[in-house]
Scaffold this active site. Structure first.
Site, short mmCIF file in Angstrom:
data_model
loop_
_atom_site.label_atom_id
_atom_site.label_comp_id
_atom_site.label_asym_id
_atom_site.label_seq_id
_atom_site.Cartn_x
_atom_site.Cartn_y
_atom_site.Cartn_z
CB ILE A 1 7.57 -31.28 -53.67
CG1 ILE A 1 7.67 -29.84 -53.16
CG2 ILE A 1 7.02 -32.18 -52.57
CD1 ILE A 1 6.34 -29.18 -52.90
CD GLU B 1 3.86 -22.35 -57.10
OE1 GLU B 1 4.24 -22.96 -58.13
OE2 GLU B 1 3.69 -22.90 -56.00
CE LYS C 1 -1.68 -23.74 -49.63
NZ LYS C 1 -0.42 -23.07 -49.24
CB ALA D 1 4.02 -28.05 -45.97
#
Length: 804
Positions: free
Chosen positions: A449, A639, A654, A583
């Site tokens: 990213i 991942e 989150k 995101a």
């Protein structure tokens, strides 16, 4: 008693302290603290007279009778004696008082003999001498050996050469007067000419003394400790939007000094040129604040623009000027402007008397009139057509006598028959600088990213107006960093990082960031590192803003999280975390907007993992779960270790972040979390896990079959809800009806459902891609743009202790 920092070092630094920095006992103690922290034993300290001492000395010359003189002299003695009493102990105090009384008796004798005016400079010099002796005595008692030097025994001015410094003799005398193994304190402002007479160095004379001494000693740096924390883009006393100029090109500083900047002076800068000595202006009242640096820098510093004005100029008009006379005027009186037809010059008031004497000696007919100046100054600004156009436009109705540019091309000048108003100075400053800030950008994390964020950055910088003054200045991975205060070319950043990055640790990074030369600094954290997120407290304490995709800080302990929020508010920082959840989806913005609008959130639920969304959207029984997981790993959906997704920890963090944003106080452990990794595979190596991934299959096959029998599907869901004062939080695998809003998602999509007082029967739904390099990098850019927009309109209070 020698301070550990006051040790000899290879390069000499010069520190100058102005009168306001030494104004009273408290100020002098602060100066001692600065010396202990910033100076070494081989450095040179240059001092002005304490506080208003020079004004008190000047007052003696205005006395016309003995009573008024004795009263003025008594006031002077009391002030000096009080300083000695508050700061110095024992015999040293008695010696200073005796020396003071001897000097005052000398002044009294000169007054009685009506020769005070003849000895004006000798009298004025005493303020600096008293100041140097006082500071040396205090340092001797509290810090280290110290030696006061009277500059009249050191600095020699050539009487027949416009009082230029006699370098060789002055250097020899200074080296002779310096005492080894002691901190030397030099008087500023004063010198001796070749006829043995005391001379003063004029306005900002102590600054000039400091740079002369630095030149003679080949010093590395000069720091002018004063009552403001730097040089501003305009006089901050009248332009409230003035910005501190953290770095100023030497040629720009010279031009500002030439035009009458209240902090910089043309003479101050002259001695620095030949030695490439670095000059810094800092506040003795706020010594930990970054000041202004004068030197040679890159394009970011060269882009700075400032506005200066001067309402005390004199225009001399003469139709008889010839080239010889104009050359003399240039050499001796430093005119700011010579008109095109050579019939007039503009000079500062300090040269008016001697200029008139010269003209009278040449039998020239002339006239003088008061004029003012308004100038825009910047590196090679004459090449900036946009600035020239703005300057001309804003002056359209101001009726200047002339608009021109300097010979070196570093300023646009406008002269007026009337004084420049505060309104006009503010208007010009606003139009030509557009109140722009320099924003330094540091990116931590150059993975998938991070690299995409960098790929997008050049286009963003070019097309988004809010990023006009944002400059990439740092890149960092977990072990290596590249920091360049002159800026890093964004399009070539990764190659430069490969070629030029160096090893670092987190404290080294914080140390550099705490001394950055920008109006604002933004760090974009694209790491998954808990260790890196532990730096946020230090970053906030330095006023550094953070844009974060790192979930660790937002899901840390309540105590740490609350401390981060408190520090953020205390030091006026922004912490944008939109990409920590969803995101680029605006879930954080939605929660903030509801709360700020007066709504109250009762429930947050949804599918927060793009990886688990993809897995369960594609898990239909046509292949085993382990094969589907291997396929997801190969396509980059998981991942590097898929257990990081299957553990549920990412979703748990989150949900905690969103619940806290909604105003609830809870810990990570308060959220029940179903780990989808079998216990026997949790602590083995990644390779062993992948080899034995088939152990997952039976459990998920059974779950899927049970769900299908109910015309339902499997989804990994996060839920938070409150009921009165209680709440429940859980992340787990759920069986949902195929008509449920969470059931029909495009693989990798996230979905968020918010129930509130306003959205009770029909929840607010936000849905879209919740993972992927493009949307996550885009979300970070969104945060960055919004932050830069906020910073552009924020004004920092300028703290002024008074400008000399």
């Amino acid at each position: 008693m020698l301070n550990s920092k006051l040790k000899p070092q290879a390069k000499i630094n010069v520190h100058k302290f102005g009168g306001s920095s030494l104004a009273n006992a408290e100020c002098v103690k602060r100066v001692v603290s600065i010396i202990k922290q910033h100076a070494s034993l081989d450095d040179l300290i240059v001092v002005s007279a304490n506080g208003n001492t020079t004004d008190c000395l000047y007052a003696l010359f205005a006395c016309t009778d003995n009573d008024s003189f004795e009263q003025a002299l008594s006031t002077l003695r009391n002030t000096q004696q009080q300083l000695i009493k508050e700061l110095i102990e024992g015999d040293s105090a008695d010696l200073l008082v005796n020396y003071l009384d001897q000097n005052l008796q000398f002044i009294r004798q000169q007054f009685q003999q009506q020769s005070l005016e003849l000895n004006r400079n000798d009298v004025l010099a005493l303020g600096e001498v008293w100041s140097a002796k006082l500071l040396a005595a205090l340092l001797e008692q509290q810090v280290c050996p110290a030696n006061a030097i009277d500059a009249r025994n050191v600095l020699l001015l050539e009487t027949n050469n416009n009082f230029a410094v006699a370098e060789q003799q002055s250097r020899t005398q200074l080296l002779q007067e310096r005492r080894q193994g002691a901190l030397n304190i030099l008087t500023g402002f004063i010198a001796t000419d070749t006829e043995g007479k005391t001379q003063t160095l004029g306005r900002n004379g102590s600054d000039y003394s400091a740079t002369i001494a630095a030149h003679l000693l080949n010093a590395e740096n000069v720091t002018l400790w004063t009552d403001v924390d730097g040089v501003y883009s305009a006089d901050p006393r009248i332009v409230t939007t003035a910005r501190k100029l953290h770095r100023i090109e030497s040629d720009v500083a010279k031009e500002l000094g030439r035009l009458g900047n209240p902090i910089l002076h043309a003479n101050t800068l002259k001695p620095l040129a030949s030695n490439s000595i670095h000059l810094k202006v800092a506040s003795s009242y706020q010594p930990d604040q970054n000041g202004s640096e004068i030197g040679h820098f890159g394009e970011i510093a060269k882009g700075e623009i400032s506005v200066t004005h001067n309402n005390e100029l004199v225009k001399i008009s003469c139709e008889q000027f010839n080239d010889v006379e104009l050359q003399v005027i240039k050499n001796r009186f430093a005119p700011l402007y010579i008109c095109q037809d050579k019939s007039c010059v503009v000079i500062t008031p300090q040269f008016t008397d001697i200029a008139e004497q010269y003209l009278q000696g040449q039998n020239l007919k002339y006239k003088t009139e008061q004029v003012s100046l308004l100038a825009v100054v910047g590196h090679k600004i004459a090449e900036r057509g946009d600035i020239k156009a703005r300057f001309n436009r804003v002056l359209d109705k101001a009726q200047p006598l002339v608009i021109t540019q300097s010979d070196e091309g570093h300023s646009f000048l406008a002269f007026f028959a009337q004084q420049c108003s505060v309104e006009l100075v503010n208007k010009v400053h606003s139009q030509v600088t557009q109140d722009s800030k320099t924003i330094g950008l540091v990116i931590a994390g150059l993975g998938n990213i991070g690299q995409r964020f960098l790929e997008m950055l050049p286009t963003q910088l070019a097309r988004v107006l809010a990023l006009e003054n944002a400059h990439l200045v740092g890149l960092a991975t977990s072990k290596r960093a590249l920091i360049d205060t002159d800026g890093i070319v964004a399009s070539n950043a990764l190659d430069l990082f490969t070629e030029q990055s160096v090893d670092y640790d987190n404290q080294q990074l914080v140390s550099w960031l705490s001394h950055h030369p920008y109006d604002e600094l933004v760090l974009v954290d694209i790491t998954p590192s808990e260790d890196f997120s532990a730096l946020y407290q230090d970053l906030f304490k330095q006023g550094i803003h953070v844009v974060s995709a790192n979930k660790c800080a937002g899901s840390s302990s309540s105590d740490n999280y609350q401390q981060l929020l408190d520090l953020q508010r205390q030091f006026s920082c922004r912490w944008l975390v939109n990409t920590t959840v969803g995101a680029g989806l605006p879930i954080n913005y939605a929660i903030n907007d509801l709360l700020q609008s007066g709504d109250s959130i009762n429930e947050i639920s949804g599918i927060f993992s793009g990886t688990l969304s993809w897995l369960f959207a594609n898990f239909d029984g046509s292949q085993s779960f382990s094969k589907l997981l291997t396929s997801a790993l190969e396509q980059g959906y998981t991942e590097p270790d898929p257990r990081d997704d299957l553990s549920g920890l990412d979703v748990q963090r989150k949900l905690l972040i969103l619940a806290r944003l909604a105003g609830f106080k809870l810990e990570l452990e308060d959220i029940e979390c179903q780990n989808l990794v079998p216990e026997q595979l949790r602590n083995v190596s990644k390779q062993e896990f992948l080899v034995n991934a088939a152990l997952l299959d039976q459990y998920f096959a059974d779950k899927l079959e049970a769900a299908q029998q109910q015309s339902s599907c499997l989804r990994y869901v996060a839920r938070f809800s409150k009921d009165g004062d209680k709440y429940k939080a859980v992340v787990s695998l759920e069986t949902l009806s195929e008509t449920h809003p969470f059931a029909n998602l495009t693989p990798c999509d996230n979905i968020f459902s918010i129930t509130s007082d306003w959205y009770q029967d029909n929840p607010l739904i936000i849905r879209g891609p919740g993972a992927g390099r493009d949307v996550t990098a885009g979300g970070l850019h969104s945060d960055l743009v919004n932050l830069c927009k906020e910073l552009a309109v924020q004004k920092k209070q300028v703290e002024l202790k008074g400008i000399n």
